[in-house]
Design a protein around this motif. Structure first.
Motif, PDB file in Angstrom:
ATOM      1  N   ASN A 277       9.141  25.125  31.157  1.00  0.00           N
ATOM      2  CA  ASN A 277       7.947  24.521  30.337  1.00  0.00           C
ATOM      3  C   ASN A 277       7.289  23.587  31.515  1.00  0.00           C
ATOM      4  O   ASN A 277       8.020  23.193  32.348  1.00  0.00           O
ATOM      5  N   THR A 278       6.200  23.194  31.190  1.00  0.00           N
ATOM      6  CA  THR A 278       5.317  22.133  32.049  1.00  0.00           C
ATOM      7  C   THR A 278       4.631  21.136  31.191  1.00  0.00           C
ATOM      8  O   THR A 278       3.918  21.484  30.340  1.00  0.00           O
ATOM      9  N   GLU A 309       8.785  20.235  41.823  1.00  0.00           N
ATOM     10  CA  GLU A 309       8.920  20.442  40.345  1.00  0.00           C
ATOM     11  C   GLU A 309       7.825  19.317  39.768  1.00  0.00           C
ATOM     12  O   GLU A 309       7.335  19.384  38.647  1.00  0.00           O
ATOM     13  N   LYS A 330       1.684  16.951  36.759  1.00  0.00           N
ATOM     14  CA  LYS A 330       2.861  18.019  36.066  1.00  0.00           C
ATOM     15  C   LYS A 330       4.189  18.109  36.605  1.00  0.00           C
ATOM     16  O   LYS A 330       4.264  17.917  37.793  1.00  0.00           O
ATOM     17  N   SER A 332       7.455  20.428  36.054  1.00  0.00           N
ATOM     18  CA  SER A 332       8.135  21.948  35.645  1.00  0.00           C
ATOM     19  C   SER A 332       9.519  22.127  36.191  1.00  0.00           C
ATOM     20  O   SER A 332       9.726  22.283  37.485  1.00  0.00           O
ATOM     21  N   GLN A 334      13.366  23.147  37.012  1.00  0.00           N
ATOM     22  CA  GLN A 334      13.738  24.396  37.300  1.00  0.00           C
ATOM     23  C   GLN A 334      15.316  24.632  37.052  1.00  0.00           C
ATOM     24  O   GLN A 334      15.735  25.851  37.090  1.00  0.00           O
ATOM     25  N   CYS A 363      15.545  18.028  33.213  1.00  0.00           N
ATOM     26  CA  CYS A 363      15.670  19.405  32.699  1.00  0.00           C
ATOM     27  C   CYS A 363      16.607  19.353  31.629  1.00  0.00           C
ATOM     28  O   CYS A 363      17.624  19.341  31.790  1.00  0.00           O
TER      29      CYS A 363
END
Length: 1893
Positions: A277-278, A309, A330, A332, A334, A363
């Motif tokens: 997701n972002t 990221e 943003k 994101s 990983q 994350c």
């Protein structure tokens, strides 16, 4: 450089614009404006009804060519007008010959004007038109075309930030018809675009101004515009302001901060974000400045293929002024389970400032769990099936995919949904079916693969029975025991052997029932083939991570956690392309038995399976292998086939349950083989795989050396056909993927698990070939990247840490940043040596730092010695253990060099004492405490405050008061060589002196000497005085009807001493309820909260007399302003509605209403504010309009202070009524000592407040009673019990209080007033014994008994003269003393000449006081002196006397005398003249009128009603009094007499000044006893001692009447007119001129110089002395014979000597006067012998000295000498007061004669005085000589004081002065009266005061 108008296209949610503003708004001149301008030129004006243009202009003309234009004049009025004009004055303009022009209404006249220019220049002229109503002119102008540009004078640029740019525009307009080139010049930072060009005629050009500042400043630049051929110049002012912007960063909703370091407090937290997701969040850029500011965002970019990221799409932009901008960021993630940290740097153009924002996020992945870890299907009979449900749950909000790694079509266990999607926080129910095919035990451990999570395992257990075969039932506990036995290596033995060993004791059971070797057998070899010794077996089955168990399961991998029991030769088989369906060859497969028992192998071949294994069931002996064949029987061409073959292997002995038990139970082992094949014929394309792969490029997390990382990939089959896949790692041992071969059902997915073990430190690339559907056409490369990271840390400052100098024993902290430059989290640990740890520490010492994170470390340095320190702590860094990584890697060691210095420190205060002055109690005051640190180290300190309260208070009470001192901070840090400000607030609660001692203590975490740290050093002391608003009545004056009373009487009437005492007290709590004057009561008599009350007695006066006016001078002696108010009852009453009034009033309310309605008492002003040191005069007025006593309470309110109730009392006496106003009815005499033989007289005053004289009679019966009670001793004696008092005067009743005992005496005396009311007065006296009281029985100064000030402070309107002192105190004096004081009178008027005269108010005053001069004249602005002399009586007495000085204006007196003379002249004329014209009644009335006109009209009261227009309108008013208007004071003074009556002029009213005199006289004996040191300071008048008391001074005598003193020393001509003075001047002039011409007068003057000189001491000389001796020789002889005869009669010696002393003065004078006559009858000395001559000379000398001694002992001679010295000193003081002599000049040193012993002097006598004529010829000495002489005398004689202390005096004791010898006179010596010397020029003085002038 970025432009401020550059938009940020990447930010769609905000537009960045820039507003421009300019004071100059230039518009382009279009053709419309040009035409408007031309129309404006044709606008006509109206002159007296003639409409015409104001000017006529020629623009296009040529040299020598005539050009004609017309002036059109139009009559716009309705009447005909006529005018004429004049020709132009120059020859260049010509017109018609002037002639009159007549214009009718509405007609026009055109006048031609011709112009002919001869030179290229401008011409101007006028034509003047004349009309009857006026003239006007028309301007004629011919101008040469010139270049002319129009530019604005001022252009203001928009405010701009530095390194930014702003723009604006303006227009350049060509106002000429010529093409005009121009060039613009301007200095930096301005630029003009375009800077040059050419403008066409009447054209314009738009110019852009660019402003690009580099420094913040105010720019004021002049731009130059050059244009035309001649380079004409115009100037334009450019103004601009450049400011420094200020940008701050913050997370959204957080406070803005700025920091240039990466370890910043501005952190944007993303929290936990699901993988894949972002999340977008915003950082805010705040611009707190007033200018727009551009910015640039910088972010560190990782090299490819590493993807950041955190991403920010905005790279640059502009923040508007005073606003904020949100920038999206943003995140994101990983990798699941990792913490991500990154930094964004925001910079401005020019790199002026940099702000850093830290972004963090983690994350998160799915959290999937199974409801059951094992499913036990129990015992199932063959050909039966059993289904059990189970659940799979995802407790995370992250959705995921799951897959059970089992081929349900080939297995005895079937899961209805072996793969699927699991949403966030969801649960799925799965159905598992058990369908056994053979009667054996079944056990399979199925792996459940989870995307982005480690796999889970599900144990499937079941047992199948048949009619013939009944194996033991497998249970879950058997699985647990099997795992333990397998870990101990016992599962390689079949159950029967284990059972036998257990029975034989070789094995034993543990507590859980698992098998274990006995201790003595654990190391015995099991077989002959193995020569190894058994290792120590583990106690239990280890906890193996699921991901490791999945990869190292031994089924699909060669690596296992434990040795396998049975293995297959191939895990994956591929049949390849099978072209024929029935000729597919089998593939070989072998199995190996690694156990010690026989095992049975069973392959599960479901019915209809295309893949079969033969033999399906077979036994394998121990340690043997067996071959198998796998057959493939496809049914269709061009198809893909794949399957997972399942095999169960178990010990053969397990078939019978009787051969095993629970302890030796061994479950079966399962094996799987993946097989696939296809039947695509040549020429047929394979199926196109429709799939979705997560990413063809995968970056694996970095690991340490020998570390392992895992990752999952999702392969989704989106088509409707089966997909087969195979993965080829191309022999790359660092990468392993499981499964490497398999198939994916339609609309299903396959989870691929990757494991990487990189070996290269740099980023390594791995390529894995993905083959789909057995076709190379669909092959795809998977790019995998992995890296090995070594632990690496970057130390800030290149590994150096510097500490500023630190105070010994204190702590200095420093933040130090370390950064993890790797891509993996690291452990760090600081190590400090034991020696360095005593002065250095760090927090934290251990921790985890995430990848790319900067972490701040707090280092603490606490030196112990004054020296420099170089320390070397080191840090260890290593990798962090993860869920898949059990290795930590190698530790890296880094060294940090720490440099610091220890020094000594001390804190000081800038001011050791801070005084805040006076503060209102209840208020607060703040101040600044400034602390200084002059050392080179910063200091942490703590402050403590100690409070001390001093003053008139109870120490035990104030010690309980709370702290009234508040510090803003009690601790802090002061940098080196700097100062710090601390704000403090004080809140005093008492009217006392507060003192706070502030102490400091240097804080330290570790010190060498604990005792030193506990010491507190005093810094400063803060003091403050808590005060209440207070006022002080410093002066009082009386006017009007009570102007005759003295200031002391007024002081007592108004109780001002008591009032001042109350004003100086603290207010009570009740008084502070209303801190400001306010209305608070509904009653007409509001209640007050004050406990004190003071009477303000206005005295008494007759009705209709002048109002009694009292002026009070209120003074603010404090240091804060005071708001005060006098509140009458009506001022405190609330206004009620009409319906709320009752209308019923009691007598008190009616009385107060009458007083307030008629304004009998008034106060002006009623309120005000007094600032510190300010004074204000308050006028209190009482009007005598109603007879009786008037009382009203008035509240004196001080804001935030006292409330004092003032009881205003006024008495109005009816006319012709006797009334005595008793000042007090309880009189206390001064204390008297009981051993005083002559008690002093004391005074009691009676004031006549009526309009007639009063006769009083004091009844002394009670006095006699007291006398009888005290042994017939007169305790109280009244010396004048009867007498009379004139109107408005005060009588002094003399009393003698003579106590017998040391106690209090009291007597009530009735005082009767003839024709008036009597009163009873209580007299009290106290007798004391000095022997008991001792030194406490001291005599105070008489002035200390009275509180009235001595100097006038309150000014009175119309007062022209002031006295330097209004009260004189002579102090304690002996009887028969003459004392004098000098006072000065000042005329403060600049225009008025004033007359003054002194009066006494009683005989008692005139007997003891005298004033010189009695009257006089004072010119404007001048001053004079008056000498007040006190002659004390024989009897001791208390003196409190009052003298009155009447002051007149000479102008008013002269005017009165003139008017009076005219009035008397008219009166006399009317008395003797009359005219008879008729005998009727008219004549009689006329004569009567004449008599009335001449009658003295004094006392007439014209009738006029008094109206007070200033009175306040009340709701209810009392009825007016029923009386005549003339009975009021206004009616008497406001009314005007009839015009036909000539009133007698009223004399000018004097202005009265009162002089109070106080003293106390003592008897000689008492004065010598109590004031021995003061005796030489007074002069005793011995003539008063010898004289008997006059009749007037006897007790009870009436005395002489009150009268004025005679004044023989003043000029009686001050009342003379100018004509009289002129007449006297003429007469004296004539007489003097006649004397100058008279010869006889001249001869008499010449003969008079030859007359013998009279004998006076001041004219003594040696020649005169010899002449006197010769003339007195016969008289001496007779005296000698007479003395010889008298010597025979000793009894008569003394009387004759006394008689001689009495007549000595006359005899001496006669002898001297007759000396010239005796010279003619001188006896011839020839008949005398030499002896007789010598004898006669000696006799003469002896007689002369005896006469002089007798003369010096006479009181008259002493009085004469006293008068001479007094006048001399008075002259000196008066000259000093006028500035003629400076008495404060520097003294000179004078040699003094030896000091005489006091014992050789005669008491109360004057020493020998011998003055020569030479001495008297010398003038008075200067002031400096007097000062020098007195300084010397002070050092030698204690009775002489220093005259250098002289100042301009208020009153001077001129008789108590000491005259000293002066060095300007001949040198003198002191004489001893007992020794006869030759007469010398000497001056001897004793017995005088040493008081200073």
């Amino acid at each position: 450089m970025l432009s401020s108008t550059c938009p940020v296209k990447s930010v769609p949610f905000q537009e960045l614009t820039m507003k421009t503003c300019s004071k100059w708004n230039v518009h382009s001149l279009t053709s419309t404006e040009s035409s408007r301008k031309k129309r404006n030129k044709r606008i006509k004006s109206n002159f007296f009804g003639i409409e015409v243009m104001e000017h006529l202009e020629w623009l296009d003309w040529e040299l020598g060519v005539e050009s004609t234009k017309h002036i059109t004049l139009k009559n716009v009025q309705f009447k005909t007008q006529k005018f004429k004009y004049s020709s132009p004055s120059t020859k260049f303009f010509t017109t018609l010959f002037p002639q009159p022009v007549l214009l009718s209404a509405g007609t026009s006249y055109s006048l031609p004007v011709t112009f002919c220019g001869l030179e290229k220049q401008n011409y101007e002229d006028r034509i003047v038109f004349e009309m009857k109503t006026g003239t006007f002119s028309i301007l004629l102008r011919a101008s040469v075309p010139l270049h002319d540009l129009q530019i604005p004078d001022l252009v203001c640029m928009p405010v701009c930030a530095i390194f930014e740019s702003s723009e604006t525009t303006f227009h350049v307009h060509n106002n000429s018809k010529l093409p005009t080139p121009f060039y613009l010049e301007v200095q930096s930072p301005f630029s003009l675009i375009p800077s040059s060009g050419t403008l066409p005629p009447w054209g314009d050009c738009k110019i852009k101004i660019a402003f690009q500042p580099q420094t913040p400043n105010v720019f004021d630049v002049i731009a130059t515009c050059k244009f035309g051929d001649d380079d004409c110049e115009k100037y334009m002012k450019l103004e601009a302001i450049a400011k420094f912007p200020h940008l701050l960063l913050s997370a959204s909703g957080e406070p803005s901060q700025t920091s240039g370091q990466e370890d910043t407090k501005s952190i944007l937290h993303f929290g936990h974000v699901a993988i894949g997701n972002t999340v977008e969040k915003y950082m805010e850029i705040h611009n707190h400045s007033t200018v727009n500011s551009s910015f640039r965002i910088m972010h560190f970019q990782h090299p490819a293929p590493l993807q950041p990221e955190f991403t920010c799409e905005v790279r640059e932009g502009t923040v508007l002024a005073s606003s904020r901008l949100q920038i999206p960021i943003k995140f994101s993630p990983q990798t699941v389970g990792t913490q991500s940290v990154d930094y964004f740097h925001v910079t401005r153009p020019g790199n002026g400032s940099k702000s850093v924002l830290k972004v963090t996020g983690s994350c998160k992945g799915p959290v999937v769990s199974l409801a059951h870890l094992n499913l036990n299907f129990g015992c199932v009979f063959l050909s039966e099936t059993v289904t059990y449900p189970t659940e799979i749950s995802n407790t995370s909000d992250v959705p995921t995919f799951y897959q059970f790694e089992i081929d349900c079509s080939q297995s005895v266990f079937v899961i209805d949904r072996p793969c699927g999607f699991l949403g966030g926080e969801s649960t799925e129910t799965l159905m598992v079916t058990f369908r056994p095919s053979h009667p054996i035990n079944y056990y399979r451990r199925v792996a459940c693969l989870i995307h982005h999570q480690d796999p889970l395992f599900l144990d499937l257990i079941g047992t199948c029975h048949s009619g013939q075969v009944t194996p033991a039932i497998l249970k879950p506990k058997h699985i647990d025991l099997y795992h333990t036995n397998m870990a101990r290596g016992l599962t390689f033995y079949p159950p029967d052997i284990l059972r036998t060993m257990l029975q034989e004791g070789k094995l034993q059971l543990d507590t859980d029932g698992a098998l274990m070797l006995t201790p003595e057998k654990c190391c015995v070899a099991t077989e002959q083939d193995y020569n190894e010794v058994c290792p120590k077996l583990p106690e239990s089955f280890p906890n193996i991570p699921s991901i490791i168990e999945y990869f190292d399961d031994g089924i699909r991998s060669d690596v296992t956690m434990f040795p396998p029991h049975v293995t297959v030769s191939e895990k994956e088989l591929d049949f390849g392309n099978c072209l024929t369906l029935d000729q597919v060859g089998p593939l070989p497969l072998s199995m190996m038995n690694h156990t010690k028992g026989k095992v049975t192998v069973l392959w599960v071949n479901p019915p209809g399976s295309l893949f079969t294994v033969l033999p399906q069931m077979i036994d394998i002996p121990p340690l043997k292998n067996m071959a198998f064949r796998i057959h493939f029987a496809p049914t269709k061409f061009n198809m893909l086939y794949a399957a997972e073959l399942e095999c169960f292997t178990y010990y053969k002995v397990m078939r019978d349950h009787r051969m095993v038990d629970d302890n030796t139970f061994c479950p079966p082992w399962f094996l799987t083989v993946n097989v696939q094949g296809h039947t695509f014929q040549p020429g047929h394309e394979h199926f196109i795989p429709k799939y979705v792969l997560d990413s063809p490029e995968v970056v694996l997390p970095a690991v340490i050396e020998k570390g392992t990382t895992y990752r999952t990939l999702l392969l989704k089959n989106t088509g409707n056909m089966l997909i087969t896949f195979s993965l080829d790692s191309q022999h790359d041992s660092a990468i392993r993927i499981k499964p490497t071969i398999g198939f994916v059902h339609p609309q299903a997915h396959q989870i691929l698990t990757l494991r990487a073990t990189p070996r290269i430190e740099s980023l390594s690339k791995h390529t894995v070939l993905l083959c789909l559907n057995a076709s190379e056409k669909y092959n795809q490369d998977l790019r995998l990247f992995s890296a090995v990271e070594k632990p690496l840390m970057r130390l800030d400052g290149n590994g150096y840490l510097y500490f500023k100098p630190t105070c010994i024993g204190t702590l200095s902290e420093r933040s130090y940043i370390i950064k993890n430059v790797t891509l993996m989290p690291l452990y760090f640990q600081w190590k400090v040596s034991a020696t360095d740890s005593q002065v250095l520490s760090v927090e934290p010492t251990f921790g985890i730092i995430q990848a790319n994170e900067s972490l701040a470390q707090t280092w603490s340095f606490y030196p112990q010695e004054q020296q420099k320190y170089v320390l070397k702590p080191h840090i260890y860094v290593w990798g962090v253990k993860g869920p898949h990584c059990t290795e930590q890697g190698k530790k890296i060691r880094l060294i940090l060099r720490v440099i610091g210095e220890g020094s000594k420190g001390r804190i000081m205060a800038e001011k050791e004492h801070i005084h805040l002055g006076d503060i209102l109690i209840g208020n607060t005051e703040s101040g600044d405490l400034v602390l200084l640190n002059n050392e080179q180290c910063s200091l942490n300190f703590a402050l403590s405050v100690k409070q001390d309260i001093t003053g008139l208070c109870d120490p035990d009470e104030v010690v309980k008061d709370p702290m009234a001192f508040e510090l803003e901070y009690h601790h802090g840090t002061i940098p080196a060589r700097s100062r710090i400000f601390f704000r403090f607030i004080v809140r005093p609660v008492r009217r006392l002196r507060y003192s706070w001692t502030i102490r400091s203590k240097i804080l330290s975490a570790k010190v060498l000497e604990p005792d030193v740290s506990e010491e507190e050093t005093p810094l400063c002391c803060v003091t403050v005085d808590g005060v209440y608003p207070m006022i002080f009545v410093s002066d009082a004056r009386c006017l009007g009807s009570i102007s005759g009373i003295s200031k002391q009487q007024l002081w007592r009437l108004f109780s001002l001493d008591t009032l001042n005492e109350y004003l100086q007290r603290d207010p009570t709590e009740g008084e502070l309820i209303y801190r400001v004057p306010t209305r608070h009561s509904t009653h007409r008599c509001p209640s007050v909260s004050t406990p004190v009350m003071v009477d303000f007695n206005f005295g008494a006066a007759p009705i209709c007399s002048d109002p009694s006016i009292v002026l009070l001078m209120m003074e603010n002696r404090e240091m804060m302003p005071v708001n005060w108010a006098f509140l009458f009852p009506v001022d405190q009453q609330l206004d009620l509605e009409y319906w709320a009034e009752t209308g019923e009033f009691n007598p008190t309310e009616l009385h107060e209403m009458r007083i307030q309605d008629n304004r009998l008492f008034t106060v002006e002003p009623k309120s005000g504010c007094l600032f510190p040191g300010e004074r204000e005069t308050i006028q209190l007025t009482y009007r005598h309009e109603f007879t009786g006593t008037d009382r009203i309470p008035v509240l004196l309110k001080l804001s935030h202070g006292r409330e004092i109730l003032l009881n205003f009392i006024g008495i109005t006496v009816p006319k012709d009524r006797c009334y005595i106003h008793f000042l007090v009815t309880q009189h206390r005499f001064a204390p008297v000592c009981i051993d005083n033989s002559i008690p002093p007289k004391q005074i009691y005053e009676l004031y006549n407040g009526g309009s007639v004289r009063v006769i009083y009679d004091i009844q002394l019966d009670s006095v006699k009673t007291v006398q009888e009670q005290n042994n017939d001793h007169p305790i109280f004696q009244c010396l004048n019990p009867r007498g009379e008092i004139q109107s408005g005067m005060t009588a002094y009743i003399e009393w003698i209080f003579s106590p017998l005992e040391a106690r209090s005496y009291s007597v009530d005396i009735p005082i009767h007033i003839l024709g008036g009311d009597s009163a009873l007065v209580t007299f009290t006296g106290i007798g004391f014994d000095k022997r008991v009281l001792g030194s406490c029985a001291s005599f105070n100064e008489p002035s200390s008994y009275f509180g009235a000030p001595a100097v006038q402070r309150a000014s009175v309107l119309g007062q022209l003269m002031f006295m330097s002192e209004e009260r004189i105190s002579f102090g304690n004096v002996p009887v028969f003393t003459k004392c004098s004081r000098i006072i000065f009178l000042y005329n403060i008027s600049e225009t008025e000449v004033i007359l003054y005269s002194w009066h006494s108010t009683s005989v008692h005053i005139s007997e003891v006081l005298s004033v010189t001069p009695v009257s006089g004249v004072l010119p404007p602005g001048d001053s004079t002196h008056c000498i007040v002399t006190l002659r004390s009586h024989k009897n001791p007495c208390f003196y409190d006397l009052d003298l009155i000085c009447e002051v007149y204006s000479k102008r008013q007196v002269t005017l009165y005398q003139k008017e009076l003379q005219d009035w008397e002249r008219e009166k006399e004329r009317q008395r003797v003249e009359f005219t008879i014209t008729d005998q009727n009644l008219q004549d009689h009335q006329h004569s009567t009128l004449q008599k009335q006109c001449c009658k003295d009209s004094e006392g007439t009261c014209p009738r006029k009603i008094h109206r007070d227009t200033s009175a306040k309108i009340m709701k209810y008013k009392t009825l007016p009094p029923i009386k005549e208007p003339t009975e009021t004071w206004e009616g008497l003074h406001i009314g005007k007499p009839p015009p036909e009556i000539w009133q007698r002029p009223s004399p000018a009213k004097p202005f009265l000044l009162h002089l109070g005199v106080t003293a106390r006289s003592h008897s000689m004996e008492e004065y010598h006893k109590n004031f021995a040191t003061e005796v030489p300071k007074h002069y005793i008048m011995r003539n008063l001692i010898s004289e008997p008391l006059s009749a007037s001074s006897q007790p009870g005598s009436s005395g002489r009447p009150w009268d004025k003193w005679e004044d023989t020393g003043t000029n009686p001509l001050y009342l003379a007119s100018k004509e009289d003075m002129r007449l006297v001047t003429d007469i004296l002039t004539t007489i003097l001129r006649c004397l100058q011409e008279d010869i006889h007068f001249h001869r008499v003057l010449v003969e008079g110089t030859a007359e013998p000189i009279p004998y006076f001491a001041q004219f003594w000389s040696e020649e005169g002395e010899e002449l006197a001796m010769k003339s007195s020789m016969p008289a001496v002889a007779e005296a000698l014979s007479a003395d010889a005869g008298q010597g025979q009669q000793p009894g008569n010696a003394e009387p004759k000597e006394a008689e001689g002393e009495v007549s000595s003065t006359v005899t001496a004078s006669a002898d001297v006067n007759q000396s010239p006559n005796l010279a003619d009858t001188e006896i011839d000395d020839e008949w005398l012998t030499e002896e007789r001559k010598e004898l006669l000379s000696a006799v003469r000398m002896e007689e002369q000295l005896a006469q002089r001694r007798r003369l010096r002992r006479f009181p008259e001679f002493c009085d004469l000498l006293e008068s001479i010295l007094e006048n001399t000193l008075q002259n000196i003081v008066i000259e000093a007061s006028r500035g003629e002599v400076v008495l404060t000049a520097r003294p000179r040193v004078i040699a003094l004669p030896p000091t005489m012993s006091r014992s050789t002097m005669e008491p109360l006598s004057i020493q020998d005085i011998t003055l020569s004529k030479i001495e008297l010829d010398h003038s008075l000495p200067n002031t400096q000589e007097i000062s020098e002489s007195i300084n010397e005398l002070d050092r030698s004689n204690s009775t002489v004081s220093d005259l250098s202390e002289i100042k301009r005096p208020a009153s001077l004791p001129v008789t108590n002065l000491t005259l000293v010898s002066l060095d300007r006179l001949p040198r003198r010596s002191w004489l001893n009266p007992d020794v006869i010397h030759k007469p010398q020029n000497t001056l001897a003085i004793s017995g005088f005061s040493n008081r200073t002038v």
